[in-house]
Every structure is written in C-alpha cells, then in structure tokens.
Scaffold this active site. Structure first.
Site, PDB file in Angstrom:
ATOM      1  N   SER A  96      12.257   0.262   6.150  1.00  0.00           N
ATOM      2  CA  SER A  96      12.408   1.322   5.132  1.00  0.00           C
ATOM      3  C   SER A  96      13.446   0.942   4.083  1.00  0.00           C
ATOM      4  CB  SER A  96      12.793   2.652   5.807  1.00  0.00           C
ATOM      5  OG  SER A  96      11.803   3.039   6.719  1.00  0.00           O
TER       6      SER A  96
ATOM      7  N   GLU B  50       9.533   4.940   7.692  1.00  0.00           N
ATOM      8  CA  GLU B  50       9.444   4.941   9.155  1.00  0.00           C
ATOM      9  C   GLU B  50       9.741   6.265   9.860  1.00  0.00           C
ATOM     10  OE1 GLU B  50      10.610   0.745  10.728  1.00  0.00           O
ATOM     11  OE2 GLU B  50      11.681   1.123   8.874  1.00  0.00           O
TER      12      GLU B  50
ATOM     13  N   THR C 141      12.623   0.891  -1.221  1.00  0.00           N
ATOM     14  CA  THR C 141      13.037   1.820  -2.274  1.00  0.00           C
ATOM     15  C   THR C 141      14.529   1.684  -2.560  1.00  0.00           C
ATOM     16  OG1 THR C 141      11.291   3.377  -1.749  1.00  0.00           O
ATOM     17  CG2 THR C 141      13.199   4.262  -2.906  1.00  0.00           C
TER      18      THR C 141
ATOM     19  N   ALA D 234      18.067   7.969  -3.955  1.00  0.00           N
ATOM     20  CA  ALA D 234      16.971   7.893  -2.974  1.00  0.00           C
ATOM     21  C   ALA D 234      17.416   7.213  -1.680  1.00  0.00           C
ATOM     22  CB  ALA D 234      15.798   7.127  -3.574  1.00  0.00           C
ATOM     23  N   LYS D 235      16.734   7.586  -0.595  1.00  0.00           N
ATOM     24  CA  LYS D 235      16.896   6.895   0.686  1.00  0.00           C
ATOM     25  C   LYS D 235      15.497   6.520   1.205  1.00  0.00           C
ATOM     26  CE  LYS D 235      19.472  10.286   2.686  1.00  0.00           C
ATOM     27  NZ  LYS D 235      20.411  10.918   3.655  1.00  0.00           N
TER      28      LYS D 235
ATOM     29  N   GLY E 212       0.820  -1.214   0.000  1.00  0.00           N
ATOM     30  CA  GLY E 212       0.000   0.000   0.000  1.00  0.00           C
ATOM     31  C   GLY E 212       0.849   1.256   0.000  1.00  0.00           C
TER      32      GLY E 212
END
Lengths: 751, 154
Positions: free
Chosen positions: A506, A708, A509, A703-704, A465
C-alpha cells in the site's frame, strides 16, 4: 481534489480492447515455451532424458536442470533452482522446459521428455516437518527461520488480568486469483542484454531478482511492464517461468513466450501463506487488554519465497491496532512439500487479524462488555508510538469504530436479538510502505514537458489496475494547476523510467505520490527560471499559477507554459524542462534484535461491521449488510478509492466464505475456477462505506495507503457476527455451510 | 483444412482453419483482435466472452468451425463509427474498470442483456454477469454501470 474522481485514461483503452497486456504483444519468430512440472510432491530426479523431445520437428530448445545456473537463489533464502537439480519438492516444481514453433508442438514435446524419479516421503503438515525424525525437504532441515520478540512482561499482564483465554486459529492457502495468468516474453538483443516483458507488480525489484537468479549484473536486464491483469500480491515474486523464458530465449536466439495455464497458476503460483496461530490473551475487568502471547507456525511450502517477510507481518502488524503493552511472540516458518507461498493483499496481516479480532470479541464477552467498547478502550490513537515503535501521526481509528457502529445499528442489533441473526466487527491497521525488510523504500519520478505544454510523467511504480496512474495524474494536475487530461503517464520500462519499488505494501499513493509531487514542484521551479531568462525578468517578480507564469513587475505580463517550453529549447544552453522528484520516507529500518522501529511514513486504519443470518437447516451464511469505515487520510480519487474497498471486501468475503486451495497429500484438488469458488455478482451483499478523511502530515495532499486494509477485517467481522447469531465460535476459515450445519447439530446434541 | 466464412465486427471474412482450432485462437491469433482475453481456458470465468449472433459465448469453448455463417462481435466491434458504446462510456465513467481483464466480457454480456431486455432489474443484471468473474471491483460498479445504461443515465 474533492471531485468525484474522473475516468482513467487507462480505462478507455481497457474498455475498447486496446490495452496491451504481455501476451498481446506480437513478435515475428516468437517461440512458445512450456514447462514440464513434477507429478510428485517429493522425489529424487534420477534422470531427465530430453533426446526424443529434441528430435520432434518444430522444437527449438529443451532445457533441464543441467542447463540452469549451478547455484540456488531466492528472494529471501537461496533455496530454489530454476529447473530441478537432484530433487523435486512439490507437485508443480519445474523439471524441464521446451521452446517450440507453436503451443501444440511444445505440449507434445513435453510428453516426450522422459524423467525417472525416486519417490520420497512427502511432508504436508508443518508440525510433522519440525519433528526430529521427519525427512528433510532441504539439506539444512525443514525450519526456514524463526522469529521471536517480547515487549513488556506478559507474566505481569496475565497476573493482573481478570480473564485469560487461549485458543487456536487456522487460515489455509488461498489463491490471489488475478484474472491474467503470469506471462513472460523474453528476448535477448544483439548486445546480449535481456529484454523481458513481464506481468510483475514491481519491475525494478523483479529485475534485481532476475540478476540474482542468473548471476549477472542488473544493468544487463530490461524489464517492461505492460498492462497488468490484477496482482493482489501474487505478481510480487519471480516464479521460474520468467527465468526459464530467458534461458530458452538465450538458447534459441529467438523471443520466447511462456504463459501459465490456470491450472499452472494453482499448482505453481505463490499463494497465501497458511498459518496456525495459538493465542493467549488477558483482559482486566475494566476492559483493558493486558497481555498477548502468541505462537505461530507458518507453512511456506517447498521454498521460502518471501515467507520470512510474511511471518514477520503476521507476528507484528496486528499488535499495533490496540494499546497492548505486554507481548510475547514466537513464530516458525516451515517447509512442506506443497505449493510455495507469496504475498496476498495484507501480506501476513489477515491471518493474525482473524485470530486477534476473534479473541478480542471472546475476551469482551467473557467480562460482560460490548466488543465495541473494548475496542474503543484499547484503540491506538493519534500521537501514539505503538508497542513496536510505529509513530501514529494521523489517526481516525476511533471514529471508524464509532461511525461503523452507529450506521450499522450496532447497539440496537446487539441488544434486540433476532434468532439466527448476528452482527460482528473487526479492525485493521496498514502501514503505507514498509521498511522492515529493506533499506530502500524510496521512489523517483520524472516529469517531462512537451512542446505543446503537455506533461509526460515517468515513474517506477506502475499501475496494476488499482488506478495508480490516475492518482498520480491528479497529484500533478493539482500541483501544476492544469487539467489531468494534459498529463500522460508512461508505462514502466526499467531502461527509461526512474527507479521505484513498485505496487505492494500500500505504498504507491504515498511514496510514489510524494515523488511525483516533488517532480511537479521541481518542474515549476524550472519553468520559472526559464521564464526569467527568456523574458529577462527578475525571478522574484515571477509567479507560477495554473499553467501560467505571471510577471508582477510593471507592466503585468503573463506567459503560458507552452510558450516558455518552446522558447526554452531555443535558448543557447536550454536546459530541457524535466522535473525530477525523489521521496525517501522518513521511516526507520527495524532493529535487527528487538525488531522495534517506525517502519512506515503513515498508517491507515479500518473498521468493518458484518451482519449475518444463518439458515439452521442448511448452515448457509447470508451477509445481510456490510459496513466499511476507513481512515486512509485524504482521498485523492474517490471513485478509485471506492473501487479498492468494494473489490477488497468481495475478495475478503470470498476467502472468508468459500476460497481455499484444497491440497491432498501435496496435490491441489481444485486448481480451476469451477472448483475454487470465487464470489460472483449474485453473491455480493449490500455495502455501505465511508472514508473518515484526515490530513496526514506526510502524505501527498494528506493521503495514506488503502489497497490492503480493505481485505483484512472481513473474516473476523463475519466470524464475530456468526457467534453473535448462533453462539458458535469459528476458528478456521473459510467458514463453510457444512461446518456450520454440523456445529449446530452437535450443539443441539449436547443440549 | 476446412474453410470458414463468418462475419466479425460487421466485416465478412473467410479463412482456412484447423478443425481443432478454438474460436478464441482464431480471434486472437489469426485476426489479431487481442481485446478478447483468455483467463481460464475452461469456460469458468467469462473473460473470453464474445457475441455469436447476439448471444454471449465463451470463445474458449467454441470451435472456430462452429462460427461458420455466424455473426461475431468482439470488444473491438462494440463501438460504432468512432463512437463508444454507451456501456463502454458507463464502465469508464463509473469506475467499473480496474485491471480490465474481465471488462471486454462484462461489456459484451451487458450488451447482450440490454439488446434483449431494455429495462433489466439489478437482479437481472447480476444473473446475466454471473458467469463472469471480476477479481478487482467486487462487481458493484459493473452492475451500476449496466443499470445506468438501462435507465438511460449514461
């Protein structure tokens, strides 16, 4: 890449009711399973008589403790049986289960199971549990595990401090409250292999854990992830219902579905791990934080679950936000007779962030400095290796502090006080992925070319989601130079998808995204090689650009990827065009003794500012404004990123202002959405957010992670704002109006 | 078993139902319209919202027999003639959907509001969706999506 995102393909299905969640799958001959749960928090199970239930027409199987594997299992500690053997340890513990032709029959059958219990003394306070005379919840005692470390010398740090403060902070159980309750459908195929459709955030790890629980090889299990109705960490574990569904399917030879009711979610979920944190810190007159001594006691409830990983996170993560050199931490994880715990957005980080970020304000004010100034002075910066060995390659933390302060009007609001109004801030760090507890933090991806030139992406990570598939699609689109609409992402099926650990920490990504990027690069290489062979052109004269291959030799020619794919399949030896990508982050597992090591590939930062107004007559807390500044590297999908921040903050403010699982002698008193108050639309404050973008050298397109850190600073930011407003220090969440009311009244009496 | 005649997504049907059957079970199990979600079973969360004669109801609290003679709209019936409803478009385009479990209820409540009030304020929208829980989005983009349809932007 910098465009304002684009609609998720998944969203189209969700908006029309077409998405298939686990409980939406229809099977012929599907049986409904139901679980009989313990009404006692701690009891011996003397006898389970299932004979009457078995005789009820429509009942196909009844299981009790004697029907489950004889060995205990658990994700970290082997302490759980699939159905109780000999003892129950919390209200909600699984005792017996039935499969029947319909729900009504299954529920009726449960009432016909006769269980004889001998009640034992329950333990509900972890400090009581640690006393020598306390009754034992598990044979080996009530202490699950302890954890401690020192860095530098706290004695030296405290000696140099001009102010030393100590205090105790508490964070209770809270529920992730994802809307879709856990649901399992299990089916055993003709070869005896287990097919399980599951609401899990991490299908591959889920399969491994099932294998462990049942004592069978992992390749005997196929896990299929459907559309997931929210997780937030609460779908990281394997609650017994999945294992029970499998055993019922085995016993009956038919597919079995078990879905938790909302009450069962609260009674037997894997909720946020409560913590009591004693914190002592020293600060120099110039604002340098010199020492932190911490004692933590965490209550994992009846079973260890992933409590050890949560405890390590509570112990260590927040230490990396600032340059504090001298640390000493002692943490204990303890059993009680209460609902077990699990991950909840931030793992153990929100617990410690509440304590630490409150204490930093207390220290700053004690030396007469602005909390913003103290944070800036001590903030971790780019190029740092933190006290625990985390290598910070990209960091805009200070910019988030300065930006949030400026936009919120920090300086002016701190100086020119309006009665009963206050402003507060708090910060967070978040690793993208996390290797401290495991050797493997890798991800794999396949990218398959279809004859039409469209791409099918297979990943082991899964979308719960949060929009992972859209992010992946944008990464592939960028690398391949084709529109994202030409890329489909297949749902995770452990028989088909390449391995990935799943949506937690996290990591999706960055780690999943890098694997996807590698698959796209591999596919491009294969397309060029195929083109060279098909058109008999030298590879060095070929160039891939935006879905086409150009021959730079004379005459200049161009070929579409459709054309190359179709012709490649007609070559005598193919091969099929299938990009393969793998990413194993260059992080290191922590040293088992010192716990020191670079646990992740990159680290995200956040600063949140909250402005509150207190009504002194009622204690009501109104959030007048909220500012969220995030460093999550470059943002791949802006709308998705905004959604993470907005949703995470409202969850965070919910756990700050109202949410807690109220447990009285082991019994949850508010196991439903009426009594467990989540924030709804009228409650949301004005919110301003900004991403301080930077190009992380290791992230896909810089990206990071973001999932969270959005929740972590909420509670301390509000607590610090409340102190600024009325001079009352909050040491326990949620912060309820009645608490504020009585504190105000008490402080008036003292005056 | 009593016979119930109702219109669902513009189609009139009649079927025998047990007097204790809930409307949500009729919709999900008998009619196979699984877009309607059951998240709490007590009318606390709004995920199971459907429209009954244009008004939002929690289908987990309504008996199937109460739908006798009524017109029911579920998420599957919101779009018409292969076209998405403007609210569906707005929810998708503005990022108002994450896990999607609350989405059918949110869209139906939004539709009921807009069918009655063409120019709602932000406060009207917040009030209309107050009974619907979303755990993912923090409501911001949901409110924005409904507002954008009201203002004719989407």
């Amino acid at each position: 890449m910098k465009s304002r995102g684009m609609p998720q393909v998944e969203a189209l299905k969700k908006a029309t009711g077409e998405s298939v969640y686990t409980e939406d799958i229809r099977f012929p001959n599907l049986l409904i399973g139901k679980i009989l749960r313990s009404p006692y928090s701690h009891a011996r199970v003397l006898k389970v008589d299932t004979s009457k239930a078995k005789k009820l027409p429509g009942v196909k199987a009844v299981l009790s403790g004697e029907d489950v594997p004889p060995f205990p299992w658990g994700p970290a500690v082997d302490d759980e049986f699939i159905l109780a053997k000999g003892k129950v340890r919390y209200i909600g513990d699984e005792v017996a289960a039935v499969a029947a032709v319909d729900e009504e029959t299954a529920v009726k059958a449960l009432s016909l199971i006769d269980v004889q219990y001998e009640e034992l003394e329950g333990i509900f306070d972890p400090e009581v549990a640690l006393k020598a005379q306390a009754s034992r919840i598990h044979e080996k005692g009530n202490l699950v595990t302890s954890y401690h470390f020192t860095r530098g010398s706290i004695d030296e740090g405290f000696k140099k401090s001009s102010i030393i403060l100590e205090d105790v902070f508490e964070v209770p159980r809270a529920h992730q409250a994802y809307l879709q309750p856990h649901c399992a459908i299990a089916q055993i195929d003709i070869q005896g292999r287990i097919n399980i459709w599951a609401t899990t955030q991490m299908p591959f790890v889920f399969g491994s854990r099932i294998a462990k629980a049942l004592g069978i090889p992992e390749d005997q299990i196929r896990v299929i992830q459907n559309t997931i109705g929210g997780g937030f960490g609460g779908k990281n574990m394997v609650p017994s219902l999945y294992l029970i569904a499998i055993l019922l399917a085995k016993k009956t030879g038919k597919p079995v579905r078990i879905q938790n009711t909302r009450e069962e979610e609260f009674f037997s979920g894997r909720v946020r791990c409560p913590a009591k944190i004693w914190l002592k810190m020293g600060i120099a007159a110039d604002g340098t934080i010199l020492a932190k001594e911490t004692k933590i006691i965490m209550d994992c409830g009846a079973y260890a679950s992933n409590g050890p990983a949560i405890m390590i996170t509570t112990s260590m993560r927040a230490d990396n936000v600032y340059r504090i050199k001298n640390l000493k931490t002692q943490a204990d994880l303890v059993y009680t007779n209460q609902v077990p715990v699990g991950s909840f957005r931030g793992l153990g980080n929100p617990q410690m962030a509440f304590a630490l970020e409150s204490m930093i304000d207390m220290l700053a004010l004690a030396i007469g400095k602005d909390p913003l100034e103290v944070r800036l002075k001590n903030a971790t910066r780019e190029g740092d290796t933190t006290v625990h060995g985390w290598e910070i390659l990209s960091c805009s933390f200070s910019d988030t502090l300065e930006g949030a302060a400026e936009e919120s009007g920090w300086e002016q609001k701190r100086k020119n006080k309006v009665p009963f109004r206050g402003i507060g801030m708090a910060c967070a760090i978040q690793p993208s992925g996390n290797r401290f507890a495991r050797d493997d933090d890798s991800s794999s991806a396949y990218l398959k070319m279809s004859p039409s030139g469209n791409l099918m992406l297979m990943t082991g990570e899964g979308d719960i989601g949060q929009g992972a598939y859209l992010t992946f699609r944008k990464i592939v689109a960028k690398e391949m130079g084709i529109p994202p609409e030409r890329i489909q992402v297949l749902p995770v099926d452990t028989d088909i998808s390449p391995r990935g650990l799943g949506a937690f920490a996290s990591r999706v990504t960055v780690i999943g995204g890098n694997a996807v990027l590698a698959a796209a690069k591999d596919l491009k290489k294969q397309i060029l090689t195929a083109a060279s062979r098909i058109f008999n052109l030298s590879l060095e004269h070929l160039e891939y650009k935006e879905g086409k291959v150009f021959s730079l030799a004379q005459p200049v020619r161009q070929f579409t990827i459709e054309e190359i794919t179709q012709k490649a399949s007609a070559l005598p030896d193919g091969p099929p065009l299938l990009g393969r990508g793998f990413y194993n982050p260059p992080s290191s597992k922590v040293d088992p003794n010192t716990k020191y090591g670079n646990i992740a590939v990159s680290y995200s930062f956040a600063t949140h500012v909250a402005e509150v107004e207190i009504d002194p007559d009622t204690g009501t807390i109104k959030i007048l404004g909220y500012w969220a500044y995030h460093d999550s590297g470059n943002i791949i999908d802006m709308i998705g990123a905004e959604g993470q921040v907005e949703g995470g903050i409202i969850q965070g403010l919910g756990t700050t202002l109202s949410e807690q699982l109220i447990i009285e002698r082991g019994k949850p008193l508010n196991p439903n959405f009426r009594d467990y108050p989540l924030l709804t639309a009228p409650d949301i404050p004005p919110l301003r957010m900004r991403f301080i973008e930077n190009e992380d050298p290791r992230g896909p397109y810089g990206a990071k992670g973001l999932g969270e850190p959005v929740l972590v600073p909420c509670a301390p930011a509000v607590a610090n704002a409340i102190y600024d407003a009325i001079g009352i220090r909050i040491k326990k969440i949620p912060i309820l109006p009645e608490d504020i009311f009585f504190r105000i009244r008490k402080s008036k009496e003292i005056r | 078993m009593p016979k119930v005649r109702l219109t669902i997504n513009r189609e009139t049907i009649s079927l025998n139902v047990s007097p204790t059957k809930l409307l949500i079970d009729l919709i999900r199990e008998d009619l196979g319209l699984t877009g309607t979600k059951k998240a709490c079973g007590h009318g606390d969360c709004g995920a199971c919202t459907v429209l009954m004669d244009g008004k939002p109801v929690n289908s987990c609290l309504v008996l199937a027999v109460e739908a006798q003679g009524k017109e029911i709209t579920t998420i599957e019936g919101v779009g018409q003639n292969g076209e998405l409803h403007p609210l569906q478009k707005a929810f998708i385009e503005l990022g108002a959907i994450q896990c999607g479990y609350c989405t059918p209820g949110m869209i139906l409540v939004g539709k009921a509001l807009l069918d009655q009030n063409r120019d709602p304020s932000e406060e009207d929208i917040k009030k209309a969706v107050e009974g619907n829980i979303c755990r993912c989005t923090g409501y911001y983009k949901i409110i924005k999506a409904i507002l954008s349809v009201a203002k004719g932007k989407t």
